[in-house]
Design a protein around this motif. Structure first.
Motif, mmCIF file in Angstrom:
data_model
loop_
_atom_site.group_PDB
_atom_site.id
_atom_site.type_symbol
_atom_site.label_atom_id
_atom_site.label_comp_id
_atom_site.label_asym_id
_atom_site.label_seq_id
_atom_site.Cartn_x
_atom_site.Cartn_y
_atom_site.Cartn_z
ATOM 1 N N TYR A 84 -1.734 -10.737 2.131
ATOM 2 C CA TYR A 84 -0.344 -10.337 2.356
ATOM 3 C C TYR A 84 -0.075 -10.204 3.849
ATOM 4 O O TYR A 84 -0.900 -9.693 4.606
ATOM 5 C CB TYR A 84 -0.055 -8.993 1.685
ATOM 6 C CG TYR A 84 1.302 -8.433 2.048
ATOM 7 C CD1 TYR A 84 2.453 -8.874 1.398
ATOM 8 C CD2 TYR A 84 1.422 -7.489 3.065
ATOM 9 C CE1 TYR A 84 3.704 -8.378 1.753
ATOM 10 C CE2 TYR A 84 2.667 -6.978 3.420
ATOM 11 C CZ TYR A 84 3.801 -7.428 2.767
ATOM 12 O OH TYR A 84 5.036 -6.947 3.122
ATOM 13 N N ALA A 86 3.678 -9.229 6.080
ATOM 14 C CA ALA A 86 5.092 -8.885 5.877
ATOM 15 C C ALA A 86 6.031 -10.024 6.244
ATOM 16 O O ALA A 86 7.033 -10.257 5.552
ATOM 17 C CB ALA A 86 5.446 -7.635 6.670
ATOM 18 N N ASP A 87 5.734 -10.754 7.315
ATOM 19 C CA ASP A 87 6.656 -11.808 7.717
ATOM 20 C C ASP A 87 6.431 -13.115 6.976
ATOM 21 O O ASP A 87 7.027 -14.137 7.318
ATOM 22 C CB ASP A 87 6.618 -12.026 9.232
ATOM 23 C CG ASP A 87 5.263 -12.474 9.743
ATOM 24 O OD1 ASP A 87 4.369 -12.743 8.922
ATOM 25 O OD2 ASP A 87 5.102 -12.561 10.981
ATOM 26 N N GLU A 89 6.513 -12.932 3.439
ATOM 27 C CA GLU A 89 6.868 -12.574 2.059
ATOM 28 C C GLU A 89 7.599 -13.709 1.345
ATOM 29 O O GLU A 89 7.386 -13.944 0.156
ATOM 30 C CB GLU A 89 7.724 -11.311 2.041
ATOM 31 C CG GLU A 89 6.945 -10.036 2.244
ATOM 32 C CD GLU A 89 7.778 -8.788 1.989
ATOM 33 O OE1 GLU A 89 8.933 -8.929 1.530
ATOM 34 O OE2 GLU A 89 7.273 -7.686 2.251
ATOM 35 N N GLU A 139 0.374 0.553 7.516
ATOM 36 C CA GLU A 139 1.734 -0.002 7.527
ATOM 37 C C GLU A 139 1.801 -1.285 6.707
ATOM 38 O O GLU A 139 2.740 -1.498 5.921
ATOM 39 C CB GLU A 139 2.177 -0.272 8.965
ATOM 40 C CG GLU A 139 2.419 0.989 9.785
ATOM 41 C CD GLU A 139 2.673 0.675 11.251
ATOM 42 O OE1 GLU A 139 2.635 -0.522 11.623
ATOM 43 O OE2 GLU A 139 2.908 1.627 12.026
ATOM 44 N N HIS A 140 0.805 -2.163 6.871
ATOM 45 C CA HIS A 140 0.771 -3.406 6.086
ATOM 46 C C HIS A 140 0.617 -3.113 4.600
ATOM 47 O O HIS A 140 1.265 -3.742 3.756
ATOM 48 C CB HIS A 140 -0.376 -4.292 6.558
ATOM 49 C CG HIS A 140 -0.187 -4.891 7.912
ATOM 50 N ND1 HIS A 140 1.047 -5.060 8.491
ATOM 51 C CD2 HIS A 140 -1.088 -5.384 8.808
ATOM 52 C CE1 HIS A 140 0.913 -5.628 9.679
ATOM 53 N NE2 HIS A 140 -0.377 -5.823 9.897
ATOM 54 N N SER A 143 3.820 -1.793 3.148
ATOM 55 C CA SER A 143 4.757 -2.913 3.040
ATOM 56 C C SER A 143 4.423 -3.794 1.840
ATOM 57 O O SER A 143 5.326 -4.258 1.117
ATOM 58 C CB SER A 143 4.731 -3.730 4.332
ATOM 59 O OG SER A 143 5.656 -4.793 4.287
ATOM 60 N N ASP A 146 5.599 -1.883 -1.216
ATOM 61 C CA ASP A 146 7.063 -1.864 -1.263
ATOM 62 C C ASP A 146 7.643 -3.220 -1.654
ATOM 63 O O ASP A 146 8.716 -3.297 -2.254
ATOM 64 C CB ASP A 146 7.640 -1.448 0.093
ATOM 65 C CG ASP A 146 7.427 0.023 0.408
ATOM 66 O OD1 ASP A 146 7.089 0.794 -0.519
ATOM 67 O OD2 ASP A 146 7.597 0.408 1.587
ATOM 68 N N SER A 147 6.948 -4.294 -1.315
ATOM 69 C CA SER A 147 7.466 -5.633 -1.617
ATOM 70 C C SER A 147 7.549 -5.908 -3.117
ATOM 71 O O SER A 147 8.363 -6.729 -3.552
ATOM 72 C CB SER A 147 6.575 -6.695 -0.967
ATOM 73 O OG SER A 147 5.359 -6.882 -1.681
ATOM 74 N N ALA A 180 4.271 5.435 -1.647
ATOM 75 C CA ALA A 180 4.645 4.045 -1.865
ATOM 76 C C ALA A 180 4.329 3.615 -3.298
ATOM 77 O O ALA A 180 5.166 3.007 -3.978
ATOM 78 C CB ALA A 180 3.935 3.145 -0.866
#
Length: 254
Positions: A84, A86-87, A89, A139-140, A143, A146-147, A180
């Motif tokens: 994974y 984040a940028d 997704e 943080e990753h 994320s 959350d995705s 989360a």
């Protein structure tokens, strides 16, 4: 018991029939083949360093799983473990929609392009930089959860495997992670991938597991086995810790 996290030669594991035989020996009811994949170019990616990637071979593996289903009473799952970022997704979501696996496992394996298992790299960093790396990892991970791109999140405190990063997760990190998961459809796993080696611990370690339990979070089970013997031995360990921790275990709706 279902083991939702097993690897085959379609990534860095053993032959699929051998893993099925091991799952039968372990007394499992089902086993999920979740080979590694990513869909973006990155330094130290599986495609570049290992020469394989399930995004190129999943249809061939799917045919092999279908043939194997005719020879076993086990429930066999056609799944994936995806890196994974984040940028990326959009690319991940598009691939998962096209591939239509029965479920997907999401993993954070790298921080700033460096695999978190790389102990010499992180050992050479300052204390502040190591703490910053763990902060970035969390943080990753948050994320990822959350995705909601994934049914399962794998080895959610992976940084603990690295002695240079071990112990840097804080109570605040635990609460961030638990919050989360409490608000997401994604479920963490009890992962036995390093319980039989020098690390000797499950993921998550007990302090994080307790925080997750306090938040009402349930778990899946995953040996993260790459070889038949470890699948059998990890299954025994997972049965024991499942009873010892008295954790709520969910079966995926697939």
């Amino acid at each position: 018991m279902y083991d939702y996290h097993v690897h085959t030669t379609y990534s860095d594991g053993s032959f699929l029939p051998q893993m099925i035989d091991a799952a039968e020996e372990a007394g499992l009811e089902g086993v999920g083949f979740a080979d590694h994949s990513n869909v973006f170019d990155a330094d130290r990616s599986y495609r570049e360093t290992m020469g394989f990637n399930l995004d190129l071979t999943y249809e061939r593996r799917r045919r092999a799983i279908d043939r194997a289903r005719e020879r076993t009473d086990l429930r066999l799952f056609d799944a994936v473990e995806m890196d994974y970022h984040a940028d990326r997704e959009g690319a991940i979501e598009s691939f998962l929609e096209d591939a239509d696996f029965e479920y997907a496992i999401g993993s954070v394996h790298a921080v700033d392009g460096v695999n978190v298992h790389n102990e010499p790299y992180f050992a050479d960093l300052s204390q502040a930089d190591r703490e910053a790396a763990v902060e970035t990892y969390v943080e990753h991970l948050v994320s990822l959860v959350d995705s909601e791109l994934f049914e399962i999140a794998a080895h959610i405190d992976l940084v603990e495997r690295n002695e240079a990063l071990r112990g840097l997760l804080t109570d605040d990190h635990y609460r961030q992670i638990a919050d989360a998961f409490a608000d997401s459809r994604t479920v963490p796993e009890i992962n036995a991938g390093r319980v039989l080696d020098s690390y000797g611990k499950f993921h998550p370690r007990e302090p994080l597991a307790e925080t997750l339990l306090d938040a009402g979070v349930s778990f899946t089970i995953g040996s993260d086995a790459h070889a038949p013997d470890s699948l059998v031995e990890c299954s025994e360990e997972l049965q024991a810790v499942r009873a010892e921790w008295d954790v709520p275990i969910v079966e995926l709706d697939v």
